[in-house]
Design a protein around this motif. Structure first.
Motif, PDB file in Angstrom:
ATOM      1  N   LYS A 119      21.200  50.264  10.501  1.00  0.00           N
ATOM      2  CA  LYS A 119      22.432  50.164   9.700  1.00  0.00           C
ATOM      3  C   LYS A 119      22.112  49.895   8.215  1.00  0.00           C
ATOM      4  O   LYS A 119      22.656  48.979   7.575  1.00  0.00           O
ATOM      5  CB  LYS A 119      23.335  49.063  10.257  1.00  0.00           C
ATOM      6  N   GLN A 147      27.999  48.671   7.704  1.00  0.00           N
ATOM      7  CA  GLN A 147      28.251  49.602   8.808  1.00  0.00           C
ATOM      8  C   GLN A 147      27.279  50.774   8.839  1.00  0.00           C
ATOM      9  O   GLN A 147      27.410  51.651   9.675  1.00  0.00           O
ATOM     10  CB  GLN A 147      29.701  50.086   8.744  1.00  0.00           C
ATOM     11  N   GLY A 148      26.344  50.809   7.905  1.00  0.00           N
ATOM     12  CA  GLY A 148      25.274  51.789   7.982  1.00  0.00           C
ATOM     13  C   GLY A 148      25.510  53.050   7.169  1.00  0.00           C
ATOM     14  O   GLY A 148      26.447  53.146   6.377  1.00  0.00           O
TER      15      GLY A 148
END
Lengths: 326, 343
Positions: free
Chosen positions: B170, B238-239
């Motif tokens: 992430k 959240q990547g």
């Protein structure tokens, strides 16, 4: 003061000490840190100790970018041949970034891998690809042969501001020898005389140091005094210490686990030819692997790799060559 | 982030200014091969046609976010605040170059302006960008890394390995795949499985279960919105995301590869030179992002035609000075070559 430590343990101690000392050191690779019981994970947490997929380009490429921006990554690659999958990162990325940027960035990282696994791993996992990583400006190549060097050079490698390939020989992993206590550092780029002698200089690295020391012991029983010099760092190479030894003994045998023309020995022999020719009383002799891949079966494997007997015989031949010249 | 509709006049004018500066800079590089043969060595790759995509993406940056493009890298540092004179001096092989003459067109770097560096080897910079994102994550700096690379790079192992690992960890990185439809000299229809199947290249994101979006890379506001959303997602932990930004480059892959003393310059675009498809090239030219954005800004009331003229004239004047500076800069001393090998 110090204590007996296995070679492999000495490396682990060095990494642990440096991770304790500097929070910018991170450590990752395949099949490591798989559970919370992992000792590194317990000490340093999953942010700094990570598991990776089998993706050498990403593993090493990410290390390059991380090093350029302020981390000191150690990448566990397990076997030196796995670097070949992504050799661009080793040869053409990590050591080039500082130069190409005109000195604006630095790339402090360690690519750690084992090599030379002469225990039935056959042609693709037993190689000694050291020569290919010598002479890459900006890239250091570290090849320890004792537990003390393994620890002291890993610590220096982690603190070095340049990319360092740290190769540990598999066959030395369980060997025990004394490691000084405390914050013990061995400088990179400095050779070490592992045994003093007067009749002949033997230059060897890693497992070949062990074999050369055993050969020196055999020769001593016959009244021949061999000096064993371990460069320890193949890049940058401490040519001066080697030449000084040759100046003293007048004869040189180079022992290397790689085939002749891909050996570090060939490079060192060239340096001595230029810088130490006047001290030589006999032609140099290289004891290397044969020009074959490493075979699987034990009798064939030991046949192609340098042995103590071949080292002894090479030493005798350079001594004989001198006698013939006189 | 601000929606594209909410972007203020000042920001829009800044965007138009940066696009104009990139175009004028790249025009000077191209003309140098004709006007001052031999001044640029090796291979130079231009970003004319990419201005909307570059500037739209970088409009989504926050103060300390890092930028790591491919070797087609002139445009980004111009926007990030690097002295354009020193960029040109580098391309001209000069001592005052941003890399003191050690790097050249393919290897520009200016970390002081958040432009960490580039690799000349296709795709490898993608992994390096993820590495910079690892630093941001471990050190909790809040930075997002903007990684730029071409459609050709998306067939490299580095792309696939890095997208997977960046998704696993992430990492705060936005991957901007600049699809200019040519992998060096080869049209994408000959080498990309997604394209051949009629799918967008953002489809590749699905293999790594991360968001994949395709945007019109000739519309800086559309790019801003897509990249901005991806950057917000990355910053929130959240990547990564993959943005396929589609545009056309107006010059061929690079100046012609010749062996000295044969002079080199830019030939016709591959569409014409290799494939004989003048219609494709003309259509792309008619969709030039700079006049298009100028028109949109005037229609939006953000700028007058006279102000737009002034901005373009200023960019021309600036880049005239840039060329003068670079030409006047001395060559490095030969023995400078031994510097910077070791840190």
């Amino acid at each position: 003061m110090g204590r007996e430590m296995m070679f492999g343990e000495a490396i682990a101690v060095a990494i642990t000490e440096e991770m304790q000392r500097d929070s910018s050191v991170v450590f990752y690779g395949q099949n490591m840190a798989m559970t919370d019981r992992d000792p590194y994970v317990r000490k340093f947490g999953k942010d700094r100790v990570r598991i990776t997929p089998i993706s050498e380009t990403a593993e090493m490429g990410i290390a390059v970018g991380a090093a350029m921006t302020g981390l000191r990554p150690i990448v566990e690659l397990y076997m030196s041949e796995f670097m070949l999958v992504a050799f661009d990162e080793v040869i053409n990325e990590a050591p080039r970034m500082r130069y190409m940027s005109g000195g604006q960035v630095k790339v402090p990282l360690v690519f750690k891998a084992g090599f030379g696994f002469a225990a039935g791993w056959a042609a693709q996992h037993s190689n000694s690809i050291l020569n290919t990583m010598m002479g890459i400006p900006g890239l250091k190549l570290v090849v320890p042969s004792t537990s003390a060097d393994a620890k002291g050079m890993m610590k220096s490698a982690i603190r070095d501001d340049n990319p360092v390939v740290y190769l540990h020989h598999y066959m030395l992993t369980l060997d025990k020898s004394e490691v000084p206590d405390g914050d013990y550092l061995v400088p990179l780029g400095v050779a070490d005389v592992k045994r003093a002698g007067t009749d002949v200089t033997i230059v060897a690295t890693a497992w070949m140091v062990k074999k050369s020391l055993a050969a020196a012991e055999m020769l001593a029983k016959e009244g021949i005094s061999a000096e064993v010099v371990d460069p320890r760092t193949l890049a940058p190479l401490d040519v001066d210490t080697i030449v000084q030894s040759v100046r003293k003994t007048g004869r040189l045998v180079l022992v290397d686990q790689a085939p002749r023309q891909s050996s570090a020995a060939a490079v060192i022999a060239g340096e001595v030819a230029e810088h130490g020719f006047r001290y030589l009383k006999a032609p140099v002799k290289m004891v290397t692997a044969m020009d074959t891949s490493v075979p699987y079966s034990a009798p064939m494997e030991s046949y192609v790799l340098p042995s103590e007997e071949r080292i002894v015989s090479a030493v005798k031949s350079v001594l004989a060559a001198q006698a013939a010249a006189v | 982030m601000q929606s594209k509709e909410a972007l203020g006049k000042e920001r829009l004018i800044w965007m138009f200014t940066q696009m104009s500066r990139i175009r004028e800079f790249e025009e000077r590089v191209k003309r140098t091969f004709v006007e001052h043969p031999g001044v640029i060595r090796g291979h130079a790759h231009l970003g004319d046609g990419a201005e909307a995509s570059i500037v739209g993406s970088l409009t989504a940056r926050q103060e300390n976010d890092l930028v790591m493009p491919s070797y087609r890298c002139h445009g980004y540092p111009i926007v990030l605040g690097t002295d354009a004179r020193r960029l040109m001096a580098e391309i001209y092989t000069r001592k005052d170059g941003i890399c003191k003459g050690f790097g050249g067109s393919m290897h520009l770097a200016d970390p002081a302006h958040h432009f960490v560096g580039t690799s000349g080897i296709i795709g490898q910079g993608i992994a390096h960008a993820a590495g910079a994102a690892l630093t941001a994550q471990v050190k909790k700096t809040g930075q997002v890394v903007f990684s730029f690379f071409g459609d050709g790079s998306s067939k490299q192992g580095a792309f696939h390995e890095t997208l997977n690992l960046a998704a696993v960890w992430k990492l705060p990185v936005v991957f901007v795949l600049e699809n200019n439809f040519y992998q060096a000299y080869t049209h994408i229809r000959l080498e990309d499985a997604n394209f051949m199947a009629g799918d967008p290249l953002s489809q590749k994101a699905k293999a790594y279960s991360i968001p994949g979006v395709t945007v019109d890379g000739t519309d800086p506001l559309a790019v801003y919105e897509a990249v901005g959303q991806a950057a917000e997602r990355a910053r929130a932990g959240q990547g990564p995301s993959l943005i396929e930004s589609r545009f056309y480059r107006f010059t061929p892959h690079g100046n012609a590869i010749t062996v000295p003393p044969v002079p080199t310059q830019f030939q016709e675009h591959e569409a014409i030179e290799v494939y004989g498809n003048k219609a494709e090239f003309e259509a792309a030219r008619a969709n030039d992002p700079i006049p298009k954005f100028r028109k949109a800004l005037i229609a939006r009331g953000a700028i007058s035609a006279a102000d737009a003229d002034r901005i373009e004239a200023a960019a021309r004047a600036e880049m005239d000075e840039v060329v003068k500076f670079a030409l006047a800069s001395p060559l490095p001393a030969p023995e400078d070559a031994v510097n910077y090998v070791w840190a």
